[in-house]
Motif scaffolding. Structure first.
Motif, PDB file in Angstrom:
ATOM      1  N   ASN A  34      13.180 -36.336  -4.051  1.00 33.24           N
ATOM      2  CA  ASN A  34      12.850 -35.022  -3.495  1.00 33.24           C
ATOM      3  C   ASN A  34      12.492 -35.164  -2.022  1.00 33.24           C
ATOM      4  O   ASN A  34      11.748 -36.069  -1.650  1.00 33.24           O
ATOM      5  CB  ASN A  34      11.670 -34.429  -4.276  1.00 33.24           C
ATOM      6  CG  ASN A  34      11.483 -32.952  -4.002  1.00 33.24           C
ATOM      7  OD1 ASN A  34      12.359 -32.287  -3.448  1.00 33.24           O
ATOM      8  ND2 ASN A  34      10.334 -32.428  -4.388  1.00 33.24           N
TER       9      ASN A  34
ATOM     10  N   ARG B  62      14.043 -29.520  -6.669  1.00 27.08           N
ATOM     11  CA  ARG B  62      14.111 -30.581  -5.660  1.00 27.08           C
ATOM     12  C   ARG B  62      15.022 -30.133  -4.504  1.00 27.08           C
ATOM     13  O   ARG B  62      16.005 -29.437  -4.741  1.00 27.08           O
ATOM     14  CB  ARG B  62      14.686 -31.868  -6.263  1.00 27.08           C
ATOM     15  CG  ARG B  62      13.851 -32.432  -7.392  1.00 27.08           C
ATOM     16  CD  ARG B  62      14.520 -33.586  -8.101  1.00 27.08           C
ATOM     17  NE  ARG B  62      15.716 -33.192  -8.836  1.00 27.08           N
ATOM     18  CZ  ARG B  62      16.957 -33.363  -8.419  1.00 27.08           C
ATOM     19  NH1 ARG B  62      17.217 -33.946  -7.268  1.00 27.08           N
ATOM     20  NH2 ARG B  62      17.981 -32.961  -9.152  1.00 27.08           N
TER      21      ARG B  62
ATOM     22  N   ARG C 146      16.103 -36.904 -10.696  1.00 31.66           N
ATOM     23  CA  ARG C 146      14.927 -36.041 -10.918  1.00 31.66           C
ATOM     24  C   ARG C 146      13.690 -36.466 -10.141  1.00 31.66           C
ATOM     25  O   ARG C 146      12.770 -35.682  -9.970  1.00 31.66           O
ATOM     26  CB  ARG C 146      14.608 -35.949 -12.412  1.00 31.66           C
ATOM     27  CG  ARG C 146      14.245 -37.264 -13.053  1.00 31.66           C
ATOM     28  CD  ARG C 146      14.092 -37.107 -14.572  1.00 31.66           C
ATOM     29  NE  ARG C 146      14.081 -38.412 -15.202  1.00 31.66           N
ATOM     30  CZ  ARG C 146      15.169 -39.052 -15.597  1.00 31.66           C
ATOM     31  NH1 ARG C 146      16.354 -38.483 -15.458  1.00 31.66           N
ATOM     32  NH2 ARG C 146      15.086 -40.239 -16.143  1.00 31.66           N
ATOM     33  N   TRP C 147      13.605 -37.723  -9.694  1.00 34.13           N
ATOM     34  CA  TRP C 147      12.424 -38.184  -8.941  1.00 34.13           C
ATOM     35  C   TRP C 147      12.766 -38.374  -7.450  1.00 34.13           C
ATOM     36  O   TRP C 147      12.061 -39.048  -6.722  1.00 34.13           O
ATOM     37  CB  TRP C 147      11.880 -39.471  -9.590  1.00 34.13           C
ATOM     38  CG  TRP C 147      10.469 -39.804  -9.204  1.00 34.13           C
ATOM     39  CD1 TRP C 147      10.017 -40.990  -8.680  1.00 34.13           C
ATOM     40  CD2 TRP C 147       9.306 -38.958  -9.300  1.00 34.13           C
ATOM     41  NE1 TRP C 147       8.672 -40.912  -8.439  1.00 34.13           N
ATOM     42  CE2 TRP C 147       8.199 -39.684  -8.816  1.00 34.13           C
ATOM     43  CE3 TRP C 147       9.090 -37.644  -9.748  1.00 34.13           C
ATOM     44  CZ2 TRP C 147       6.909 -39.169  -8.754  1.00 34.13           C
ATOM     45  CZ3 TRP C 147       7.811 -37.117  -9.697  1.00 34.13           C
ATOM     46  CH2 TRP C 147       6.741 -37.870  -9.210  1.00 34.13           C
TER      47      TRP C 147
END
Ligand SMILES: NC(=O)c1ccc[n+]([C@@H]2O[C@H](COP(=O)([O-])OP(=O)(O)OC[C@H]3O[C@@H](n4cnc5c(N)ncnc54)[C@H](O)[C@@H]3O)[C@@H](O)[C@H]2O)c1
Length: 261
Positions: free
Chosen positions: A240, A182, A237-238
């Protein structure tokens, strides 16, 4: 969220970088600090290196371990040293380091770029930002400046405009995306670090004080560090290609005034 992770962090000798390194250590990460100046204390591992030249970046990369979890690009110049060095450190050197480090970042790893509210003009100056980010590799920056007729006083905001645009591009670039890496940005408002004095000299006290007045106080390095480390962590993590404003509400205040809501 950072326990056992290895974070490469530039700009570790001062301000936001120094505080981010300290907090990362407290959160269980190992930090490899990079700076052109020696840090006063702190970071266990340190590489003295210069991000302003291609050879400087290559020398840093040659000293890195094969596996890293995140890269926090914090080092930056205020513009007071001229536009060529500012674009070199704040954008072309940062990007060269990120691209060289990408193959060492583990799947799910992260790159976090410290940009600035000063870069929010990227939309208004989109064609310029597109052509300057389209230049591959680490160019001869003085020649780029001459070719595009860029002025010294544009150096700092331009460097951050390029960085914000590239952050979105890089999030979808195979080098990062195909390895689940990311790429995000953090944009601080005015923060009480040594660079703020230089901003006052470059931008004038009135501009800096007006930004501070809007949100009640200047930020501190300790206000910015947790946001950088969150974006380095698996908790993000999500997230980006995003830009996280860490400015006490400055962007919202300016939007309200400019857009009239
Ligand atoms: N302080 C603010 O008001 C503010 C606001 C918005 C964005 N930022 C950004 O935050 C980042 C950190 O700034 P800070 O406030 O901690 O400033 P700072 O001056 O305290 O720290 C910057 C660090 O970058 C290092 N550096 C400069 N040139 C380098 C080079 N060629 N190679 C390696 N390291 C180099 C310096 O030695 C210094 O340790 C910068 O990218 C800056 O643009 C700061």
């Amino acid at each position: 969220m950072l326990f056992g992770k290895t974070i490469l962090l530039t700009g570790v000798a001062s301000g936001i970088g120094a505080r981010t390194a300290e907090l990362a250590g407290q959160m269980g990460a190992e930090v490899i600090g990079v700076d052109v100046r020696e840090p006063m204390g702190g970071s266990a591992a340190f590489i003295k290196g210069d991000l302003s030249t291609a050879s400087g970046v290559a020398e840093i990369v040659a000293q890195l371990p094969v596996r890293l979890d995140a890269l926090a690009n914090v080092a930056g110049l205020s513009g007071s040293t001229g536009i060529a060095s500012t674009l070199a450190v704040n954008f072309y050197g940062l990007r060269a380091l990120s691209e060289a480090v990408a193959p060492r970042l583990r799947e799910g790893g992260a790159v976090v770029n410290v940009a600035s509210i000063a870069g929010y003009g990227w939309r208004a100056n989109l064609e310029r930002a597109k052509s300057l980010t389209a230049i591959d590799g680490f160019p001869e920056v003085a020649a780029v400046v001459a070719e595009h007729g860029l002025k010294d006083e544009e150096g700092y905001p331009l460097s951050k405009e390029l960085l914000l645009l590239w952050t979105m591009r890089a999030a979808h670039q195979a080098l990062f995306k195909n390895h689940g890496i990311r790429v995000n940005a953090v944009s601080p408002g005015p923060v009480e670090t040594p660079i703020l004095k230089q901003f006052r000299a470059v931008l004038g006290d009135a501009r800096v004080d007006s930004d501070i007045t809007r949100v009640g106080r200047a930020g501190t390095a300790a206000d910015i560090a947790p946001a950088v480390l969150f974006l380095c962590s698996d908790g993000a993590r999500w997230i980006n290609g995003a830009n996280l404003a860490v400015d006490g509400g400055l962007e919202a205040s300016i939007n309200a005034e400019v857009l009239g809501f």
